[in-house]
Design a protein around this motif. Structure first.
Motif, PDB file in Angstrom:
ATOM      1  N   PHE A  16       0.823  -1.203   0.000  1.00 29.91           N
ATOM      2  CA  PHE A  16       0.000   0.000   0.000  1.00 29.91           C
ATOM      3  C   PHE A  16       0.862   1.261   0.000  1.00 29.91           C
ATOM      4  N   THR A  17       1.839   1.338   0.893  1.00 27.77           N
ATOM      5  CA  THR A  17       2.706   2.522   0.946  1.00 27.77           C
ATOM      6  C   THR A  17       3.546   2.643  -0.321  1.00 27.77           C
ATOM      7  N   ALA A  18       3.929   1.504  -0.918  1.00 28.04           N
ATOM      8  CA  ALA A  18       4.690   1.550  -2.168  1.00 28.04           C
ATOM      9  C   ALA A  18       3.853   2.168  -3.282  1.00 28.04           C
ATOM     10  N   SER A  19       2.561   1.809  -3.348  1.00 27.59           N
ATOM     11  CA  SER A  19       1.701   2.366  -4.394  1.00 27.59           C
ATOM     12  C   SER A  19       1.498   3.867  -4.178  1.00 27.59           C
ATOM     13  N   LEU A  20       1.415   4.309  -2.929  1.00 27.07           N
ATOM     14  CA  LEU A  20       1.281   5.739  -2.652  1.00 27.07           C
ATOM     15  C   LEU A  20       2.558   6.492  -2.995  1.00 27.07           C
ATOM     16  N   ALA A  21       3.701   5.881  -2.706  1.00 22.96           N
ATOM     17  CA  ALA A  21       4.984   6.550  -2.919  1.00 22.96           C
ATOM     18  C   ALA A  21       5.254   6.840  -4.382  1.00 22.96           C
ATOM     19  N   THR A  22       4.609   6.108  -5.300  1.00 21.19           N
ATOM     20  CA  THR A  22       4.791   6.389  -6.719  1.00 21.19           C
ATOM     21  C   THR A  22       4.075   7.668  -7.148  1.00 21.19           C
ATOM     22  N   LEU A  23       3.115   8.135  -6.329  1.00 15.31           N
ATOM     23  CA  LEU A  23       2.301   9.291  -6.699  1.00 15.31           C
ATOM     24  C   LEU A  23       2.673  10.568  -5.948  1.00 15.31           C
ATOM     25  N   GLY A  24       3.346  10.449  -4.825  1.00 15.55           N
ATOM     26  CA  GLY A  24       3.717  11.635  -4.058  1.00 15.55           C
ATOM     27  C   GLY A  24       4.787  11.318  -3.038  1.00 15.55           C
ATOM     28  N   HIS A  25       5.433  12.366  -2.528  1.00 12.72           N
ATOM     29  CA  HIS A  25       6.529  12.176  -1.573  1.00 12.72           C
ATOM     30  C   HIS A  25       6.039  12.091  -0.134  1.00 12.72           C
TER      31      HIS A  25
END
Length: 353
Positions: A16-25
């Motif tokens: 989940f955090t990996a998918s978020l990290a692709t979209l924002g810092h």
């Protein structure tokens, strides 16, 4: 102010955090008695508003603050959080807590792992081929018998990972709210996201390799435009249209979820007058007719990053507001007994033609 929880699903949390990290810092993390909310609002690109049931990732969840519902607001850097969680992939236990060191607020991740120590006593063979050990005997005094040369001992290792964060005042986040969109023209359940991601990535790379035409032109900062279209007869189409090429992939037989009158302010009458009801009267189930389609134009690079959420599984419903925006609802754990349903909401604006 206190927060502490055992992590029961480290793999889901890491993906989940990996998918978020692709979209924002960074993400705005809101914790309270009922749920865990991650919000990513980059300067450009897709916004994510995720509401996770606490039991999706945590157990023995403890939170306390002076705010209503024991709410705590944090600003969390996503890449350091992802790295910390990756180090817990083989943990036998992991817990996370809010703490402070040298007056710096931290999310502290404590990971317990088990390592195996192996020892092998030196050994030699005599002239008759019988094996003798120079260490202690393992099988009594009969050196010619079966000998176990390897001793195994499990040892617990404790690892701590600290992620610096910011504690946000309630006043600083009270103005943040999900984007408002009109009622969608089409809603449809998407096919497997990893398959859709593979095709989208192929289209994007193909467009980047040609860099052709002003209509399909793009800057290095944005990327090529992809067109995603759907109708109310189970059809979905992904297309790349430039001056140099026109290619598309078509899915048929997908599901258009029924609207629930209880979820509409006007009840059954609201369903009858809903834009998707009118769109259902148009088009066909084979995608041959050009009527009844809703289309959004997406940044190819951004869209491929969004689709990385497919690694989490779950069903995904896309709501298309024709030439305006698309909203993706990703539902997790809805079918697992005893676990509340979590919803990740993605807001993607459409580019003009």
């Amino acid at each position: 102010m206190r927060f502490r929880a055992d992590i029961q699903n480290i793999h889901t949390f890491t993906k989940f955090t990996a998918s978020l990290a692709t979209l924002g810092h960074v993400a705005w993390l809101r914790l309270d008695d009922q749920d865990v909310r991650f919000t990513v609002v980059p300067e450009k690109g897709t916004q994510v508003w995720a509401v996770l049931s606490t039991d999706t990732i945590f157990e023995t969840y403890t939170i306390q603050s002076a705010a209503a519902n024991n709410t705590i607001n944090l600003e969390v850097p996503l890449v350091p959080l992802q790295r910390a969680l990756k180090s817990a992939q083989n943990a036998i236990a992991a817990h996370i807590r809010l703490t402070k060191k040298d007056n710096i607020p931290l999310l502290s991740l404590t990971i317990k792992t088990t390592t195996i120590n192996s020892s092998a006593p030196s050994a030699f063979a005599d002239r008759d081929g019988n094996i003798e050990s120079t260490g202690d005997d393992f099988g009594g005094t009969d050196r010619e018998g079966s000998v176990d040369f390897f001793g195994r001992q499990d040892r617990e290792t404790i690892i701590s990972q600290d992620v610096p964060i910011r504690v946000l005042a309630a006043a600083s986040v009270e103005g943040l709210h999900e984007p408002r969109c009109r009622e969608p023209d089409v809603h449809i359940t998407l096919p497997n996201l990893l398959q859709l991601k593979s095709i989208s990535d192929r289209f994007t790379k193909l467009a980047m390799s040609t860099k052709a035409g002003t209509r399909g032109g793009f800057s290095s900062a944005s990327g090529p435009r992809l067109e995603l279209s759907a109708n109310m007869h189970g059809c979905l189409r992904l297309a790349l249209n430039t001056d140099a090429m026109r290619i598309n992939s078509l899915w048929t037989g997908l599901n258009n979820p029924e609207l629930d009158p209880d979820q509409n302010v006007d009840g059954l009458g609201g369903i009858e007058n809903h834009p998707s009801t009118r769109m259902k009267a148009l088009g066909d189930s084979q995608g041959q007719s050009e009527e009844g389609w809703a289309t959004v134009r997406l940044d190819g690079k951004d869209w491929v990053r969004v689709l990385s959420v497919g690694r989490l599984g779950g069903r995904v419903i896309a709501c298309l507001c024709h030439e305006h925006a698309m909203i993706l609802y990703v539902y997790l754990n809805g079918d697992e007994p005893g676990v509340g349903e979590s919803v990740l909401t993605y807001y993607i604006s459409s580019y003009s033609q």
